[in-house]
Design an enzyme around this catalytic site. Structure first.
Site, mmCIF file in Angstrom:
data_model
loop_
_atom_site.group_PDB
_atom_site.id
_atom_site.type_symbol
_atom_site.label_atom_id
_atom_site.label_comp_id
_atom_site.label_asym_id
_atom_site.label_seq_id
_atom_site.Cartn_x
_atom_site.Cartn_y
_atom_site.Cartn_z
ATOM 1 N N GLY A 164 0.837 -1.208 0.000
ATOM 2 C CA GLY A 164 0.000 0.000 0.000
ATOM 3 C C GLY A 164 0.861 1.241 0.000
ATOM 4 O O GLY A 164 2.023 1.206 -0.438
ATOM 5 N N SER A 165 0.317 2.321 0.519
ATOM 6 C CA SER A 165 1.021 3.599 0.458
ATOM 7 C C SER A 165 2.211 3.628 1.431
ATOM 8 O O SER A 165 2.252 2.876 2.410
ATOM 9 C CB SER A 165 0.052 4.722 0.820
ATOM 10 O OG SER A 165 -0.497 4.463 2.105
ATOM 11 N N THR A 166 3.126 4.537 1.168
ATOM 12 C CA THR A 166 4.261 4.728 2.076
ATOM 13 C C THR A 166 3.759 5.185 3.446
ATOM 14 O O THR A 166 4.306 4.804 4.475
ATOM 15 C CB THR A 166 5.250 5.726 1.443
ATOM 16 O OG1 THR A 166 5.772 5.109 0.254
ATOM 17 C CG2 THR A 166 6.391 6.068 2.363
ATOM 18 N N GLY A 203 2.972 2.121 5.331
ATOM 19 C CA GLY A 203 4.194 1.411 5.728
ATOM 20 C C GLY A 203 4.887 2.081 6.907
ATOM 21 O O GLY A 203 5.417 1.417 7.796
ATOM 22 N N GLU A 226 5.751 -3.440 0.561
ATOM 23 C CA GLU A 226 5.658 -3.111 -0.872
ATOM 24 C C GLU A 226 4.880 -1.808 -0.952
ATOM 25 O O GLU A 226 3.648 -1.804 -0.973
ATOM 26 C CB GLU A 226 4.900 -4.221 -1.620
ATOM 27 C CG GLU A 226 5.601 -5.566 -1.613
ATOM 28 C CD GLU A 226 6.759 -5.658 -2.601
ATOM 29 O OE1 GLU A 226 6.950 -4.721 -3.402
ATOM 30 O OE2 GLU A 226 7.470 -6.669 -2.566
#
Ligand code: NAD
EC number: 1.2.1.3
Length: 504
Positions: A239-241, A244, A261
């Site tokens: 997903g999005s940073t 993360g 990822e």
């Protein structure tokens, strides 16, 4: 733009696919299943509660205890059966992907093909989970490395590859002897119900433990339970940073493992020697395909000054003819964005780019349709790599930058926080090799004479820096789903200590 199907038609089509796959939809009112094609709700679903999630993790942990000692080739049998079911229901699952994620038909079918491919890869892998024997420094000793199943793998996935990302993780995790608990995107619950049902059917067919796979149909809060639960050995999060950044430290705090990822900001360099027709094809698919909603979407084009005007003109012409609309129509190449918010983010990014001196040379408008968020893919010529260019906006915006020297192109290329995919179009072999070298592209994926998107499952997939560093899918990515043990066996009758240490 073509006429769009009605919400009623989409609901019927989704229901047909779900029926054929054998899904019983959990009816409720706390999780809407909607389609970006019309922007309207198709079904109301009942979400998984926190208590149910808790129980699901416990059940998966229990199933793991049996699964880990099932011979790996027998585990491969389960994944082979899943692959066969995916072949049978390829069209049904692709329908649901188009309905919920808005992908055009050929890309939705391609996503299911990718799932079939990873199943085949994983079946082969089930007989190749190789350890190694290492030369021991002690006489009469054997030193070896063995790989064992890891535990429960928590899979958190994004809306844009609603089924393939799950299969990359799940097919490999299952042959590695792990159990899986899946928290899919809350934007694609029907696809997850369908994929999960196909695995349940495969589990029933081969007689594997029923709780080997659990689906958590819910939003972020339930996903956080996977993050914090010590019974989850590996959290594989796509997903999005932003996501993360939240997930990684929490898993680290309990010494769990993560496989991240995250977002990309992918670039292609076009050298003066490039075959511009080849480049044109590669660029348009990578930049406008999937309406700019791939993690590997091409977002920055770094073109040599000598060919920039010519290439941009050709690109603008092609962009002017891109068929946008109903993703079920064969002629359509650009479907809707996932939500209105995504279209708003695109508009805001274009405004920022213009404020930084950017000039829109193609597209950029939102089409005036009822419901769905349909946008014209945009090309923006930028005087420099300003703040907005260094961010990932999950929409079809291609920023064009120019360069004079190869070193300058590589420096621009690497000067972003993300490091997922990259490519160069050139006929100069030296330049191509320099792009792939240690001081060339800093991405996890670096290509020559093809675009940035559309990776094959055989390679390891993932990227560096803010993309998270994880690798999934092919090559030796399976190792992330297993634990390594180093074994020393003494088959002599004396006890020799390492490094010649003497004691007693
Ligand atoms: P998102 O980050 O909004 O959501 C992804 C998933 O994370 C969802 O299931 C969501 O519920 C969950 N989530 C969000 N915050 C969480 C938290 N704090 N704890 C636990 N779970 C949480 O992403 P999205 O909008 O669905 O997808 C688009 C993004 O995903 C883009 O940035 C794209 O580049 C990235 N992506 C990356 C890859 C890759 O392989 N690198 C692949 C696909 C998508």
């Amino acid at each position: 733009m073509s006429f769009l199907p009605t919400t009623l038609q989409l609901r019927d089509r989704a229901q047909g696919a779900l029926d054929r796959i054998g899904v019983t939809v959990p009816v409720g009112d706390d999780l809407p299943a909607r389609s970006p094609i019309t922007g309207e709700q198709l079904f109301g679903l009942r979400a998984t509660t926190a208590e149910e999630a808790e129980r699901a993790i416990g059940e998966a942990a229990e199933a793991f205890r049996t699964w880990r000692t099932t011979p790996a080739p027998a585990r491969g049998d389960l994944v082979r059966t899943l692959g066969e079911l995916l072949r049978t229901h390829k069209s049904d699952l692709a329908d649901l992907i188009t309905i919920e994620a808005g992908k055009i038909r050929s890309e939705a079918l391609g996503e299911v093909q990718e799932m079939i491919d990873i199943c085949e890869f994983a079946v082969g892998l089930s007989r190749q989970l190789y350890g190694r024997t290492i030369a021991s420094e002690r006489p009469g000793h054997r030193l070896a490395e063995t790989w064992h199943p890891l535990g429960v793998v928590g899979v958190i996935s994004a809306f844009n590859f609603p089924a393939a990302v799950w299969s990359w993780n799940t097919a490999v995790a299952l042959v590695c002897g792990d159990a899986v608990v899946w928290k899919p995107s809350e934007l694609t619950p029907l696809v997850s119900l369908a994929a999960s049902r196909l695995l349940d059917r495969a589990i029933e067919q081969v007689g594997a433990p029923r709780e080997l796979h659990r689906l958590l149909l819910a939003g972020r809060a339930v996903g956080e339970r996977l993050v914090d639960d010590p019974r989850v050995a590996l959290v594989s999060a796509t997903g999005s940073t932003r996501m993360g950044r939240e997930v990684a430290p929490r898993v680290a705090a309990r010494f769990g493992r993560v496989l991240l990822e995250l977002g990309g900001n992918n670039a292609t360099v076009v050298a003066p020697s490039a075959d511009l027709d080849l480049a044109l094809q590669g660029i348009v698919f990578a930049a406008a395909g999937t309406a700019g909603q791939r993690c590997t979407t091409l977002r920055r084009l770094i073109v040599h000054r000598d060919v920039a005007d010519q290439l941009v003109e050709k690109l603008a012409t092609v962009y002017g003819r891109l068929p946008i609309g109903d993703p079920f129509e064969d002629a359509t190449l650009v479907g809707p964005l996932i939500t209105d918010a995504a279209a708003d983010a695109m508009t805001a990014a274009l405004e920022r780019a213009q404020a930084d001196g950017g000039k829109i040379v193609a597209g950029g408008r939102r089409l005036d349709t009822v419901g769905g968020a349909y946008v014209e893919p945009a090309i923006v010529r930028m005087p420099r790599q300003s703040g907005i260019v260094r961010e990932e906006t999950f929409a079809p915006i291609l920023y064009v930058l120019t360069y004079d020297r190869f070193e300058e192109a590589v420096a621009l290329h690497n000067d972003v926080p993300q490091g997922l995919s990259s490519s160069i179009f050139t006929r100069d072999q030296q330049e191509a090799e320099r792009f792939l070298a240690a001081d060339g592209s800093d991405c996890g994926i670096a290509n020559v004479n093809i675009g940035t998107s559309g990776a094959e499952i055989g390679g390891a997939f993932g990227g560096e820096k803010e993309t998270g560093g994880g690798r999934e899918s092919g090559s030796d990515a399976w190792r992330a789903y297993m634990r390594r043990a180093t074994n020393t066996v003494n088959y002599s009758s004396t006890l020799a200590l390492a490094q010649n240490v003497s004691f007693l």
